[in-house]
Design an enzyme around this catalytic site. Structure first.
Site, PDB file in Angstrom:
ATOM      1  N   SER A 184      40.012   1.134   9.506  1.00 27.35           N
ATOM      2  CA  SER A 184      39.394  -0.136   9.124  1.00 27.35           C
ATOM      3  C   SER A 184      39.008  -0.916  10.369  1.00 27.35           C
ATOM      4  O   SER A 184      39.619  -0.772  11.430  1.00 27.35           O
ATOM      5  CB  SER A 184      40.365  -0.969   8.286  1.00 27.35           C
ATOM      6  OG  SER A 184      41.482  -1.364   9.074  1.00 27.35           O
ATOM      7  N   LYS A 185      37.982  -1.759  10.217  1.00 29.87           N
ATOM      8  CA  LYS A 185      37.470  -2.513  11.364  1.00 29.87           C
ATOM      9  C   LYS A 185      38.466  -3.557  11.868  1.00 29.87           C
ATOM     10  O   LYS A 185      38.328  -4.035  13.005  1.00 29.87           O
ATOM     11  CB  LYS A 185      36.147  -3.179  11.009  1.00 29.87           C
ATOM     12  CG  LYS A 185      36.217  -4.168   9.864  1.00 29.87           C
ATOM     13  CD  LYS A 185      34.817  -4.609   9.456  1.00 29.87           C
ATOM     14  CE  LYS A 185      34.851  -5.549   8.260  1.00 29.87           C
ATOM     15  NZ  LYS A 185      33.499  -5.882   7.786  1.00 29.87           N
ATOM     16  N   ARG A 186      39.467  -3.917  11.055  1.00 27.97           N
ATOM     17  CA  ARG A 186      40.454  -4.881  11.516  1.00 27.97           C
ATOM     18  C   ARG A 186      41.351  -4.299  12.594  1.00 27.97           C
ATOM     19  O   ARG A 186      41.900  -5.023  13.411  1.00 27.97           O
ATOM     20  CB  ARG A 186      41.318  -5.365  10.346  1.00 27.97           C
ATOM     21  CG  ARG A 186      40.595  -6.337   9.421  1.00 27.97           C
ATOM     22  CD  ARG A 186      41.517  -6.841   8.344  1.00 27.97           C
ATOM     23  NE  ARG A 186      40.841  -7.797   7.474  1.00 27.97           N
ATOM     24  CZ  ARG A 186      41.381  -8.324   6.385  1.00 27.97           C
ATOM     25  NH1 ARG A 186      42.602  -7.970   6.038  1.00 27.97           N
ATOM     26  NH2 ARG A 186      40.711  -9.183   5.640  1.00 27.97           N
TER      27      ARG A 186
ATOM     28  N   ASN B 257      40.482  -1.070  14.249  1.00 27.73           N
ATOM     29  CA  ASN B 257      39.745  -0.118  15.084  1.00 27.73           C
ATOM     30  C   ASN B 257      38.261  -0.400  14.925  1.00 27.73           C
ATOM     31  O   ASN B 257      37.816  -0.666  13.815  1.00 27.73           O
ATOM     32  CB  ASN B 257      40.028   1.323  14.623  1.00 27.73           C
ATOM     33  CG  ASN B 257      40.593   2.198  15.716  1.00 27.73           C
ATOM     34  OD1 ASN B 257      40.396   1.936  16.897  1.00 27.73           O
ATOM     35  ND2 ASN B 257      41.281   3.245  15.338  1.00 27.73           N
TER      36      ASN B 257
END
Length: 492
Positions: free
Chosen positions: A252-254, A256
């Protein structure tokens, strides 16, 4: 046998490395068999789909070297290749399923469905449609529709037994029909849901092998049943393990950077990123970790795909990228790649107007514009402090700005300016206090060229990543804090 595979992303945001991961394996399998690789755009979500996102997906996959044989910009015999341009196709198959007794019209309201779901949850049961409308006759359904009652089309599901999902990697997977919902196939507005559209499109485009993420295993019974109902041959299924964060949670962008554009903007080589995605789920016969796309195709075999949870580790990717830089590029090629990445004339022509009036000698340029070719700036909690604003409020400004920027489509100076003007007004803060930590987060400096012009040049992937980095420098946001901030954000 020649295979026809596809990748079918939704143009609703930044192109994800997970999309590239599935595209790579689909591409290699097709090319290994002498077959074709198809790109289809699944844009039935009209509210969230944008032409800009579609263009970015196409650019990102091409940058990686994954060219398609048929797609929205490549003519082929199975077009159109955007679902939004195929809307007149799906209804006829929904009607056919109704006529054959495999689907029915459902007139249940949202309120009734919510009550059913709440009751099932309270009883500890699987939440699924209860079959309330399944026995409505054709005449009664027609009368209700004539009276203006809204309805959807649902598929029928066997009441007993199990569905056997034949997976090329995992063998037979049994899923009880009692765990499968009577899926909506056609929405009240006449648009198809994903489940009907994907089956119809894959059949009409003659897809022979579907390579997708393991999160689709639970949906496979619905798709298998639709193929059976429509009398079509079922493609082979390959469910790949999902990419993971280092803590083994779903990528997930949170936690990585997940956007392909981020890695392009950071200066990673497309060959190295593709190589890394390949080695996450597959291995060369000789165990060599560095390999080209052609070498992967030549040696490709489904049996070498690992079912372990592949961890996307940016440090390992950086190590591999370093090998590519040192072992593959000579000095001239290195210079060409650096120029192509950031130090090209087009980029400089964008930057020069921002700094020309501030420069007396060229040697002043480097420190002034270095942040245009940096990764994450060196920040500290001290550097992000804003006079008369508490640290927690600075973190809130950064997080709210990030959420606004994640939804921003038009990435140009004036819209970006207006975004922050609106945010400052919503927060009841002075614009300069909102912009102060943003300025430092983006440039890493208290003084730099104009913020919004700089953000337009840097692009969305780097700007969003730098704001996430700034939030992490201030200690990050816990799950509990996220819920509180999300509630406050929605009330703005």
């Amino acid at each position: 046998m020649k295979a026809r595979t596809r990748v079918a992303p939704s143009p609703t945001g930044d192109p994800h490395v997970g999309t590239a991961y599935m595209a790579l394996f689909s591409y290699c399998y097709a090319k290994k068999t002498g077959g074709e690789f198809i790109l289809r755009i699944e844009d039935t979500d009209a509210e969230r789909s944008t032409p800009e996102s579609e263009a970015t997906i196409l650019d990102s996959l091409r940058w990686l070297g994954l060219d398609w044989d048929e797609g929205p910009d490549v003519e082929g015999p199975h077009g159109p290749y955007r679902q939004s341009e195929r809307s007149d196709i799906y209804g006829q198959y929904a009607e056919r399923l109704i006529a054959d007794g495999h689907a029915f019209r459902c007139f249940c309201t949202r309120e009734r469905l919510a009550e059913v779901r709440a009751s099932q949850m309270k009883a500890g049961e699987t939440t699924r449609y209860d079959g309330h409308c399944i026995n409505i006759s054709t005449d009664d359904a027609a009368a209700l529709m004539a009276a203006g009652e809204a309805c959807v089309v649902r598929m029928k599901i066997p009441e007993e037994g199990v569905c056997t999902v034949k997976d090329e990697l995992r063998g037979d997977i049994e899923i009880a029909w009692s765990q499968v919902d009577m899926q909506v196939l056609l929405k009240a507005d006449g648009n198809p849901t994903y489940h009907l559209a994907v089956v119809v499109d894959d059949h009409l485009m003659e897809i022979t092998d579907i390579i997708r993420g393991e999160e689709w295993i639970s949906s496979a019974p619905k798709h298998i049943l639709l193929y059976e109902y429509l009398g079509w041959p079922m493609p082979k299924l390959v469910h790949m393990p999902l990419l993971r964060n280092p803590d083994k949670s779903k990528l997930s962008k949170r936690k990585n950077p997940t956007s392909i554009g981020y890695y392009k903007a950071m200066g990673f080589l497309p060959e190295a990123l593709l190589n890394y995605l390949g080695m996450l789920g597959w291995s060369m016969p000789d165990g060599e970790e560095k390999f080209t796309l052609d070498e992967m195709i030549e040696n490709f075999d489904l049996s070498r795909i690992s079912l372990g949870a592949p961890v996307f580790d940016v440090d390992k990717l950086s190590w591999l990228n370093g090998r590519w830089l040192r072992e593959t590029l000579d000095d001239g090629q290195f210079a060409d790649r650096v120029t192509e990445w950031a130090l090209n004339r087009d980029n400089l022509l964008k930057i020069i107007p921002l700094v020309k009036e501030r420069v007396d000698v060229f040697s002043q340029l480097a420190p002034m514009i270095s942040f245009f070719a940096e990764g994450m700036p060196e920040l500290s909690p001290e550097s992000l402090k804003v006079k008369n604003v508490e640290e927690e409020d600075v973190k809130k400004i950064l997080q709210f700005s990030l959420w606004r920027l994640e939804a921003q489509i038009l990435w140009e100076r004036d819209p970006l300016n207006q975004l922050f003007v609106d945010l400052a007004e919503s927060l009841g803060l002075k614009l300069r206090d909102v912009l102060a930590p943003i300025f430092v987060a983006i440039s890493g400096k208290p003084v730099a060229p104009p913020l919004f012009d700089s953000m337009a040049i840097l692009g969305p992937d780097i700007c969003r990543a730098r704001l996430r980095h700034a939030v992490s420098v201030l200690g990050g946001v816990s799950k509990k804090q996220v819920k509180r901030l999300e509630k406050e954000y929605k009330e703005l």
